[in-house]
Design a protein around this motif. Structure first.
Motif, PDB file in Angstrom:
ATOM      1  N   ASN A  43       3.451  28.338  13.201  1.00 47.22           N
ATOM      2  CA  ASN A  43       2.201  29.022  13.516  1.00 47.22           C
ATOM      3  C   ASN A  43       1.014  28.083  13.364  1.00 47.22           C
ATOM      4  OD1 ASN A  43       3.601  31.429  13.870  1.00 47.22           O
ATOM      5  ND2 ASN A  43       3.394  31.983  11.724  1.00 47.22           N
ATOM      6  N   ASP A  44      -0.076  28.426  14.013  1.00 50.92           N
ATOM      7  CA  ASP A  44      -1.348  27.714  13.879  1.00 50.92           C
ATOM      8  C   ASP A  44      -1.250  26.228  14.214  1.00 50.92           C
ATOM      9  OD1 ASP A  44      -2.565  30.121  13.092  1.00 50.92           O
ATOM     10  OD2 ASP A  44      -1.961  29.798  11.023  1.00 50.92           O
ATOM     11  N   MET A  45      -0.563  25.912  15.290  1.00 46.53           N
ATOM     12  CA  MET A  45      -0.472  24.531  15.770  1.00 46.53           C
ATOM     13  C   MET A  45      -1.391  24.358  16.974  1.00 46.53           C
ATOM     14  SD  MET A  45       3.592  23.658  15.541  1.00 46.53           S
ATOM     15  CE  MET A  45       3.313  22.089  16.355  1.00 46.53           C
ATOM     16  N   THR A  46      -1.905  23.117  17.144  1.00 46.59           N
ATOM     17  CA  THR A  46      -2.827  22.835  18.242  1.00 46.59           C
ATOM     18  C   THR A  46      -2.279  21.721  19.124  1.00 46.59           C
ATOM     19  OG1 THR A  46      -4.715  23.495  16.884  1.00 46.59           O
ATOM     20  CG2 THR A  46      -5.185  22.139  18.819  1.00 46.59           C
ATOM     21  N   LEU A  47      -2.314  21.975  20.423  1.00 47.69           N
ATOM     22  CA  LEU A  47      -1.915  20.987  21.425  1.00 47.69           C
ATOM     23  C   LEU A  47      -3.157  20.600  22.217  1.00 47.69           C
ATOM     24  CD1 LEU A  47       0.661  19.663  22.840  1.00 47.69           C
ATOM     25  CD2 LEU A  47       0.236  21.357  24.616  1.00 47.69           C
ATOM     26  N   GLU A  48      -3.404  19.299  22.324  1.00 42.35           N
ATOM     27  CA  GLU A  48      -4.481  18.780  23.174  1.00 42.35           C
ATOM     28  C   GLU A  48      -3.843  18.439  24.512  1.00 42.35           C
ATOM     29  OE1 GLU A  48      -7.753  15.981  21.690  1.00 42.35           O
ATOM     30  OE2 GLU A  48      -6.287  14.639  22.638  1.00 42.35           O
ATOM     31  N   TYR A  49      -4.519  18.777  25.620  1.00 37.16           N
ATOM     32  CA  TYR A  49      -3.907  18.520  26.921  1.00 37.16           C
ATOM     33  C   TYR A  49      -4.946  18.333  28.010  1.00 37.16           C
ATOM     34  CZ  TYR A  49      -4.956  23.438  27.805  1.00 37.16           C
ATOM     35  OH  TYR A  49      -5.609  24.628  27.964  1.00 37.16           O
ATOM     36  N   MET A  50      -4.500  17.677  29.082  1.00 38.62           N
ATOM     37  CA  MET A  50      -5.331  17.479  30.268  1.00 38.62           C
ATOM     38  C   MET A  50      -4.403  17.254  31.455  1.00 38.62           C
ATOM     39  SD  MET A  50      -8.193  14.529  30.858  1.00 38.62           S
ATOM     40  CE  MET A  50      -9.765  15.132  31.381  1.00 38.62           C
ATOM     41  N   LEU A  51      -4.747  17.851  32.584  1.00 35.02           N
ATOM     42  CA  LEU A  51      -3.994  17.645  33.810  1.00 35.02           C
ATOM     43  C   LEU A  51      -4.879  16.898  34.802  1.00 35.02           C
ATOM     44  CD1 LEU A  51      -1.411  18.178  35.494  1.00 35.02           C
ATOM     45  CD2 LEU A  51      -2.517  20.266  36.302  1.00 35.02           C
ATOM     46  N   PHE A  52      -4.402  15.758  35.261  1.00 32.24           N
ATOM     47  CA  PHE A  52      -5.063  14.995  36.319  1.00 32.24           C
ATOM     48  C   PHE A  52      -4.376  15.403  37.613  1.00 32.24           C
ATOM     49  CE2 PHE A  52      -5.202  12.512  32.447  1.00 32.24           C
ATOM     50  CZ  PHE A  52      -6.527  12.109  32.385  1.00 32.24           C
ATOM     51  N   THR A  53      -5.149  15.853  38.599  1.00 28.42           N
ATOM     52  CA  THR A  53      -4.543  16.396  39.802  1.00 28.42           C
ATOM     53  C   THR A  53      -4.763  15.503  41.023  1.00 28.42           C
ATOM     54  OG1 THR A  53      -6.491  17.725  40.343  1.00 28.42           O
ATOM     55  CG2 THR A  53      -4.793  18.763  38.988  1.00 28.42           C
ATOM     56  N   ASP A  54      -3.846  15.640  41.950  1.00 25.34           N
ATOM     57  CA  ASP A  54      -3.853  14.889  43.207  1.00 25.34           C
ATOM     58  C   ASP A  54      -4.222  15.834  44.351  1.00 25.34           C
ATOM     59  OD1 ASP A  54      -3.436  12.968  45.129  1.00 25.34           O
ATOM     60  OD2 ASP A  54      -1.263  13.141  45.091  1.00 25.34           O
ATOM     61  N   GLU A  55      -5.157  16.735  44.094  1.00 23.82           N
ATOM     62  CA  GLU A  55      -5.590  17.675  45.132  1.00 23.82           C
ATOM     63  C   GLU A  55      -7.012  18.096  44.922  1.00 23.82           C
ATOM     64  OE1 GLU A  55      -3.703  21.585  44.916  1.00 23.82           O
ATOM     65  OE2 GLU A  55      -2.627  20.844  43.201  1.00 23.82           O
TER      66      GLU A  55
END
Length: 128
Positions: free
Chosen positions: A116-128
């Motif tokens: 519980n209470d975990m954090t994920l950092e994320y980013m999506l670079f897109t080709d559109e």
């Protein structure tokens, strides 16, 4: 057209019989958008969560996905799943840069935290 450069350096003095010193750089052109740098904190019970829905992106593009487990507890991990197949575990402090083609409606990116209470950092670079 935007240019994106990613660099990784791997080094160790005691992993192999010789010193490991590896550095690679990848330059991508054509990545024209992002889903922005964000954080997802899973609270109140851990369960699988859809981070990106494959049906929302054009198939067979050169999307790139950045993920980082911000936890400092060594045993905590996010299980990363693509198209209902386990890709692997991202343990505390680990990060990944993954190509993603979003080839069909079932090609979702899902995360499943080990606690519980975990954090994920994320980013999506897109080709559109």
């Amino acid at each position: 057209m935007a240019t994106t450069t990613a660099t990784i350096t791997l080094s160790s003095t005691d992993l192999l019989s010789d010193e490991l010193a590896l550095s690679q750089t990848a330059t991508s052109t054509g990545l024209i958008g992002t889903e922005g740098l964000a954080r997802k904190t899973v609270t109140g019970g851990h369960a699988q969560y859809t981070l990106f829905d494959g049906a929302s992106y054009t198939a067979d593009k050169a999307h790139k996905l950045y993920l980082k487990n911000t936890s400092t507890t060594a045993a905590e991990f996010f299980l990363i799943t693509v198209n209902a197949e386990d890709l692997g575990r991202l343990y505390a402090g680990d990060w990944a840069l993954i190509p993603w083609s979003a080839h069909d409606n079932d090609c979702d990116i899902k995360i499943d935290p080990s606690a519980n209470d975990m954090t994920l950092e994320y980013m999506l670079f897109t080709d559109e």
